[in-house]
Design an enzyme around this catalytic site. Sequence first.
Site, PDB file in Angstrom:
ATOM      1  N   ASP A  63      47.257  42.814  36.533  1.00 34.20           N
ATOM      2  CA  ASP A  63      47.874  41.003  35.701  1.00 34.20           C
ATOM      3  C   ASP A  63      47.732  40.098  35.909  1.00 34.20           C
ATOM      4  OD1 ASP A  63      47.600  39.139  33.551  1.00 34.20           O
ATOM      5  OD2 ASP A  63      50.149  40.021  33.437  1.00 34.20           O
ATOM      6  N   GLU A  86      48.737  30.908  33.943  1.00 36.98           N
ATOM      7  CA  GLU A  86      48.727  31.251  32.521  1.00 36.98           C
ATOM      8  C   GLU A  86      50.253  32.021  32.992  1.00 36.98           C
ATOM      9  OE1 GLU A  86      48.357  34.647  29.503  1.00 36.98           O
ATOM     10  OE2 GLU A  86      49.542  35.082  32.299  1.00 36.98           O
ATOM     11  N   GLU A  87      51.353  32.842  33.828  1.00 35.47           N
ATOM     12  CA  GLU A  87      52.157  32.714  33.153  1.00 35.47           C
ATOM     13  C   GLU A  87      52.891  31.928  33.492  1.00 35.47           C
ATOM     14  OE1 GLU A  87      52.392  35.754  33.300  1.00 35.47           O
ATOM     15  OE2 GLU A  87      50.551  37.191  34.262  1.00 35.47           O
ATOM     16  N   ASP A 142      47.212  33.484  38.854  1.00 34.21           N
ATOM     17  CA  ASP A 142      48.297  33.419  39.341  1.00 34.21           C
ATOM     18  C   ASP A 142      48.980  34.645  38.361  1.00 34.21           C
ATOM     19  OD1 ASP A 142      48.146  32.468  36.308  1.00 34.21           O
ATOM     20  OD2 ASP A 142      49.807  31.960  36.109  1.00 34.21           O
ATOM     21  N   HIS A 177      43.047  34.334  34.833  1.00 31.69           N
ATOM     22  CA  HIS A 177      43.654  33.729  35.891  1.00 31.69           C
ATOM     23  C   HIS A 177      44.031  34.020  37.392  1.00 31.69           C
ATOM     24  CE1 HIS A 177      47.761  36.127  35.019  1.00 31.69           C
ATOM     25  NE2 HIS A 177      47.094  36.821  33.962  1.00 31.69           N
TER      26      HIS A 177
END
Length: 478
Positions: free
Chosen positions: A147, A182-183, A116, A114
């Site tokens: 991440d 995702e976050e 984001d 991801h």
Amino acid sequence: MTETRPDPVSDTAADDGAPTAERLRSAVEAGFPTTVADLTDLVRIPSVSWPAFDPEHVARSAEAVADLVRGLGLFDVVDIRRAPVAEGGELGQPAVVARRAARNGRPTVLLYAHHDVQPPGRDEDWTSSPFEPTLRGDRLYGRGAADDKAGVMAHIAAIRAFLEVAGPDPDLGIALFIEGEEEDGSPSFSAFLREQRDLLEADAIVVADSNNWDVATPALTVALRGNVTFRLTVSTLDHASHSGMFGGAVPDAMLATVRLLDTLYDEDGAVAVSGLSSAELDTPEYDEAQLRAETGLLDGVSPIGRGTILSRIWAQPSITITGIDAPSVANASNTLIPKVSVRLSTRVAPGQDAREAYEALRAHLLAGAPFGAHVEIDDVDTGQPFLVDTSGWAVADARAAMSAAWGVEPVDIGVGGSIPFIAELVEEFPDAQILVTGVEDPDSRAHSPNESLHLGVFRRAILTEALLLARLQKRAGE
């Protein structure tokens, strides 16, 4: 940065007779400066997907990722797409998708990451600016450096190296799904999978969004806890009253809330909610000293729970109060508070249905309300836990690739956090084998200030995936 690693025992099937693994290692090394430069460009884009932040940054991040994917010259389709958050509702954040069809009976692998990121928090908590990637020692600091923009670049760099060795027209089918929310809980994920099923369907799925055992030891994530989150509101009065006039006779909402929350735990801090279950998992050696070093647990503060430390994190439920709505200390007055709301985050052990866990929590809280306090629960969200089936060929190939790239055998780990969308991947693609890997290590501090990526781990993660692609390229008829 140069590292000395044990030479792996490699396959020998390259056209020129040189060991495939060594040719891939050379390709990864040669491309590594470009890979890091591309990663720093991505980290500079503040692509926070939360509603309070500018969505244009997420859109710009998606465009940057799509440009990198197009630059590979591999895929039949590269596109930026969105799906609705709810039926007929607003669209979710932009994701990058790409696909190249398999040929000659080869499998197809879907690579997920991801683009984001989490909000940065307060700038003063960072040693360097969160969106200005900064190299200190062997670590690259910045929000999203680990991440999961490093996961994005691990996929791209691995494909680059693979194509350099295998040639520009491999038989292996490859699909990419680089999510953009995702976050924020992946609100459009299910709809996206349904709408883009033809693009994303695969025999194996690599999710590059997890951890390694340490900077020298790779890990394959085989267990993930699920989650249940909701807002709990406790009310005892229809208006505030003077605490001096009525305190001692009238229960205020704060008292009732504190008493109710305390019932969630045993004396040792273990969860005490009937109906929340634990899993049976083998756990590696991990002592209290390592827990203290990795978490910053203060001197004199004891760990909580029962069983091995890793079983508490990977295989048992946990409940955390992550927020509270009540008067601040600065604004406190001598008042009996009529209503208090808290946010509860519960981690659900692998093997238990998240909705079942929610019902157990709900029943416990409604039954245990002290003094007849009124209890309301809303804003509920659930995510399913996950256990990997480790018996398939994809897991065997992944372990072999890790061993060759790192020079040591990988460790099977659980993760205390949740990646709920993996259960959705399994539901949509039940025949696909799932591999949960990652570029993080215990010092990466994902979601926290001073998030960082260890460049040695990054390099070996890229080589692992390049080796995995090479192994899958030789596999047919499974």
